[in-house]
Design a protein around this motif. Structure first.
Motif, PDB file in Angstrom:
ATOM      1  N   CYS A  70      -3.900  -2.044   0.638  1.00 27.47           N
ATOM      2  CA  CYS A  70      -3.783  -3.703   0.579  1.00 27.47           C
ATOM      3  C   CYS A  70      -4.778  -4.202   0.942  1.00 27.47           C
TER       4      CYS A  70
ATOM      5  N   GLY B  80      -2.099  -3.994   4.826  1.00 30.44           N
ATOM      6  CA  GLY B  80      -0.285  -3.917   4.990  1.00 30.44           C
ATOM      7  C   GLY B  80       0.667  -4.929   5.050  1.00 30.44           C
ATOM      8  N   CYS B  81       0.577  -5.709   4.451  1.00 29.76           N
ATOM      9  CA  CYS B  81       1.058  -6.808   4.616  1.00 29.76           C
ATOM     10  C   CYS B  81       2.331  -6.805   3.772  1.00 29.76           C
ATOM     11  N   GLY B  82       2.844  -5.961   3.505  1.00 30.23           N
ATOM     12  CA  GLY B  82       4.681  -5.181   3.348  1.00 30.23           C
ATOM     13  C   GLY B  82       4.678  -5.412   2.014  1.00 30.23           C
ATOM     14  N   HIS B  83       4.717  -7.707   1.395  1.00 30.75           N
ATOM     15  CA  HIS B  83       5.302  -7.776   0.467  1.00 30.75           C
ATOM     16  C   HIS B  83       4.083  -7.764  -0.861  1.00 30.75           C
ATOM     17  N   CYS B  84       3.167  -7.292  -0.798  1.00 27.88           N
ATOM     18  CA  CYS B  84       2.283  -7.501  -2.079  1.00 27.88           C
ATOM     19  C   CYS B  84       2.338  -6.806  -3.230  1.00 27.88           C
TER      20      CYS B  84
ATOM     21  N   CYS C  37       1.882  -2.944  -1.545  1.00 28.72           N
ATOM     22  CA  CYS C  37       2.726  -2.689  -0.972  1.00 28.72           C
ATOM     23  C   CYS C  37       3.779  -2.134  -1.162  1.00 28.72           C
TER      24      CYS C  37
HETATM   25 ZN   LIG Z   1       0.469  -5.385   1.303  1.00 24.58          ZN
END
Ligand SMILES: [Zn+2]
Length: 379
Positions: free
Chosen positions: A57, A61-65, A68
């Protein structure tokens, strides 16, 4: 204080392993093979995905792109999650992986393969896989996840970096539920005891998930002596459909969700590899979730009789179902610990039946009839 990649924030109680991975990323020293080993339910697979997100990412590692989300779902064109297709991970699956390993990454410069239940590789598969580990292609990283590292070939272990994941102390789980998730103290203690050290389970219980079913089952256990066989069978029916229906819905939703993997595939062989790994994964995951939920039901029954037994034996401080201790104390006055043990043995028989692939609903029914036999003589 080191600023951790956001990807790792979802992992609980594995600071040492995470710190180590975090430093490896910072130093640009990503190994070509890792072994993540430790007991089930302590966050090995979650950490593996977090590690891949932190590297792939653009926001660590943002979790929402888009990256991810696809890594999370297993649909990313360069990050594969493989589970055994059946009881073992066989040579055909390893050959497929080796084929994909030789192809260039689609989107970046790296490729990841997360192999769950890696200990289930057949000897033939492990020997074939060893060849890949001996001459690792550039940019490829394998993460072998296992809860039984002793079943793996030493030659494979010696070619990978090994990270151990520890069981998480109950006090830490309880503290986490209170501090990070705002669960009140009693509820946190209860969830930790009932979740028996599996963080995901304790978290879900702390949030109130599964608490309804638990209540329902403890009520059923308490009523067992007075239920007739028709009541009993319809209760089992209710429990079974309460497990199966939501799973069937989740399965349908998952199918829709994974359609987007086709967009990023570079060739039809790539597309079918992704589709196949996803299908195997879904099949295994949903079968496991169903079995797990039936096992949770069994454990709840077991905890009820265990609590009665420890109370009858004069050690009520060992009671797990703290919120029911008064009722348990009353029951313990007229159910002997021998009878309670008889009921616990019925749970163990049902557990073995389910592991041997007996229809879980039938196993549950048989268990309750057995328990009634043990229990009835006390009324
Ligand atoms: Zn991400």
């Amino acid at each position: 204080v080191v600023q951790l990649s956001p990807a790792f924030r979802g992992v609980v109680g594995q600071g040492r392993s995470i710190g180590w991975l975090h430093r490896a990323i910072g130093a640009g020293a990503i190994a070509h093979a890792y072994i993540f080993e430790g007991p089930a339910g302590v966050g090995k697979h979650t950490t593996a995905k977090a590690f891949v997100k932190a590297i792939m990412c653009k926001a660590s590692g943002c979790g929402h792109c888009h990256d991810c989300i696809r890594i999370e779902r297993g649909t990313h064109a360069d990050a594969f999650q493989i589970v055994p297709d059946g009881v073992t991970l066989g040579i055909e699956q390893i050959r497929e992986i080796q084929h994909q390993v030789m192809l260039k990454p689609v989107e970046g410069s790296r490729k990841f393969f997360i192999l769950d239940e890696a200990e289930s590789m057949t000897t033939q598969a492990a020997n074939a896989f060893l060849k890949t580990l001996e001459e690792p292609p550039p940019g490829v990283t394998f993460i072998l996840v296992t809860s039984n590292v002793h079943a793996m070939l030493p030659t494979i272990l010696s070619r990978a970096q090994r990270l151990s994941f520890n069981p998480i102390p109950p006090a830490d789980v309880s503290a986490l539920l209170q501090q990070r998730f705002g669960v009140d103290r009693d509820q946190a203690e209860l969830a930790t005891r009932v979740g028996s050290g599996v963080v995901g389970k304790a978290l879900a219980l702390g949030r109130g998930e599964g608490m309804e079913r638990r209540k329902e089952i403890l009520a059923l256990a308490a009523d067992l002596p007075v239920l007739d066989s028709l009541d009993l069978m319809s209760s089992v029916e209710g429990i079974a459909s309460g497990i199966k229906k939501p799973l069937a819905e989740a399965k349908a939703a998952r199918k829709k969700e994974t359609q987007d993997s086709r967009e990023t595939a570079v060739s039809s062989s790539h597309a079918s590899f992704i589709a196949r790994t996803l299908e195997q994964r879904a099949k295994r995951e949903f079968a496991q979730r169903e079995r797990q939920q039936f096992e949770d039901v069994l454990s709840t029954f077991e905890s009820w009789f265990r609590d009665i037994m420890v109370t009858a034996e004069g050690v009520p401080e060992l009671v797990m179902n703290l919120d029911r201790s008064e009722e348990i104390r009353r029951r313990s006055e007229y159910l002997t610990s021998e009878q309670a043990v008889g009921c616990i043995e019925a749970v163990e028989r049902a557990r073995r039946m389910i592991r041997r692939n007996v229809n879980p609903q039938l196993a549950l029914e048989a268990m309750l009839f057995d328990m009634q036999e043990c229990d009835k003589c006390s009324v």
